[in-house]
Motif scaffolding. Structure first.
Motif, short mmCIF file in Angstrom:
data_model
loop_
_atom_site.label_atom_id
_atom_site.label_comp_id
_atom_site.label_asym_id
_atom_site.label_seq_id
_atom_site.Cartn_x
_atom_site.Cartn_y
_atom_site.Cartn_z
N GLY A 58 0.81 -1.21 0.00
CA GLY A 58 0.00 0.00 0.00
C GLY A 58 0.84 1.25 0.00
O GLY A 58 0.55 2.22 -0.72
N SER A 59 1.91 1.24 0.78
CA SER A 59 2.78 2.42 0.80
C SER A 59 3.50 2.59 -0.53
O SER A 59 3.72 3.71 -0.99
N ALA A 60 3.86 1.47 -1.19
CA ALA A 60 4.51 1.56 -2.50
C ALA A 60 3.54 2.10 -3.55
O ALA A 60 3.93 2.90 -4.42
N VAL A 61 2.27 1.69 -3.47
CA VAL A 61 1.26 2.18 -4.42
C VAL A 61 0.97 3.66 -4.15
O VAL A 61 0.85 4.46 -5.09
N LEU A 62 0.88 4.03 -2.89
CA LEU A 62 0.62 5.44 -2.57
C LEU A 62 1.79 6.33 -2.98
O LEU A 62 1.59 7.50 -3.31
N ALA A 63 2.99 5.80 -2.98
CA ALA A 63 4.15 6.58 -3.42
C ALA A 63 4.08 6.91 -4.91
O ALA A 63 4.72 7.85 -5.37
N PHE A 77 0.63 -3.38 -7.52
CA PHE A 77 -0.83 -3.28 -7.53
C PHE A 77 -1.46 -4.66 -7.35
O PHE A 77 -2.42 -4.83 -6.62
N THR A 78 -0.90 -5.66 -8.05
CA THR A 78 -1.42 -7.03 -7.93
C THR A 78 -1.15 -7.59 -6.54
O THR A 78 -2.02 -8.25 -5.95
N LEU A 79 0.03 -7.35 -6.01
CA LEU A 79 0.38 -7.87 -4.69
C LEU A 79 -0.43 -7.19 -3.59
O LEU A 79 -0.72 -7.81 -2.56
N GLU A 101 -11.04 -12.45 2.31
CA GLU A 101 -12.40 -11.96 2.07
C GLU A 101 -12.66 -12.06 0.57
O GLU A 101 -12.37 -11.13 -0.19
N PRO A 102 -13.17 -13.22 0.12
CA PRO A 102 -13.25 -13.50 -1.32
C PRO A 102 -13.97 -12.45 -2.16
O PRO A 102 -13.55 -12.15 -3.27
N SER A 103 -15.07 -11.89 -1.65
CA SER A 103 -15.80 -10.91 -2.47
C SER A 103 -14.96 -9.64 -2.70
O SER A 103 -14.89 -9.13 -3.82
N ASP A 104 -14.32 -9.16 -1.64
CA ASP A 104 -13.45 -7.99 -1.79
C ASP A 104 -12.24 -8.31 -2.65
O ASP A 104 -11.80 -7.49 -3.45
N PHE A 105 -11.69 -9.51 -2.48
CA PHE A 105 -10.51 -9.91 -3.25
C PHE A 105 -10.82 -9.91 -4.75
O PHE A 105 -10.05 -9.40 -5.56
N ARG A 106 -11.99 -10.46 -5.14
CA ARG A 106 -12.37 -10.48 -6.55
C ARG A 106 -12.55 -9.04 -7.08
O ARG A 106 -12.11 -8.71 -8.19
N LYS A 107 -13.16 -8.20 -6.27
CA LYS A 107 -13.42 -6.83 -6.69
C LYS A 107 -12.11 -6.06 -6.91
O LYS A 107 -11.91 -5.43 -7.95
N PHE A 108 -11.20 -6.14 -5.94
CA PHE A 108 -9.95 -5.40 -6.06
C PHE A 108 -9.01 -6.00 -7.10
O PHE A 108 -8.26 -5.30 -7.76
N SER A 109 -9.05 -7.32 -7.27
CA SER A 109 -8.23 -7.96 -8.30
C SER A 109 -8.69 -7.54 -9.69
O SER A 109 -7.89 -7.33 -10.59
N ALA A 110 -10.01 -7.39 -9.86
CA ALA A 110 -10.53 -6.93 -11.15
C ALA A 110 -10.07 -5.50 -11.44
O ALA A 110 -9.76 -5.16 -12.59
#
Length: 111
Positions: free
Chosen positions: A64-69, A89-91, A99-108
């Motif tokens: 998260g910190s790497a993505v925010l940077a 971003f993928t990691l 949390e499978p529903s959130d995982f699918r949403k964020f992976s998409a």
């Protein structure tokens, strides 16, 4: 500790109510089987301890910190700066893998 105490209690009851004299070979086989079962039971890893030991929070902090940077590079549209960091971003989505529903949403979104 509780399973071990239950096995010990069962063995004690078995010995207390068993006949005084038994055949030698069967008792040795039973003892060897009990020892082998206890060794397996005591040395096997507990699968429940493998989950929820801080992996989501570690992934959020690390990736998260790497993505925010990259926020400035995204705002400028600097694809050259973003391209080497796309894996982050993928990691980052791994923070929601329990949390499978959130995982699918964020992976998409990350794909």
């Amino acid at each position: 500790a509780l399973p071990l105490a239950l096995v010990a209690a069962a063995c004690t009851l078995r010995l207390a109510f068993a006949p005084a004299f038994s055949s030698g070979m069967a008792a040795r086989r039973e003892m060897l089987g009990a020892v082998a079962a206890s060794v397996v039971a005591l040395n096997s890893p507990l699968p429940a301890l493998a989950d929820w030991q801080g992996e989501p929070s570690r992934a959020l902090k690390k990736y998260g910190s790497a993505v925010l940077a990259l926020e400035g590079a995204v705002a400028k549209g600097d694809l050259a700066a973003i391209k080497p960091k796309l894996r982050k971003f993928t990691l980052l989505c791994g923070a929601w893998r329990f949390e499978p529903s959130d995982f699918r949403k964020f992976s998409a979104i990350a794909d």
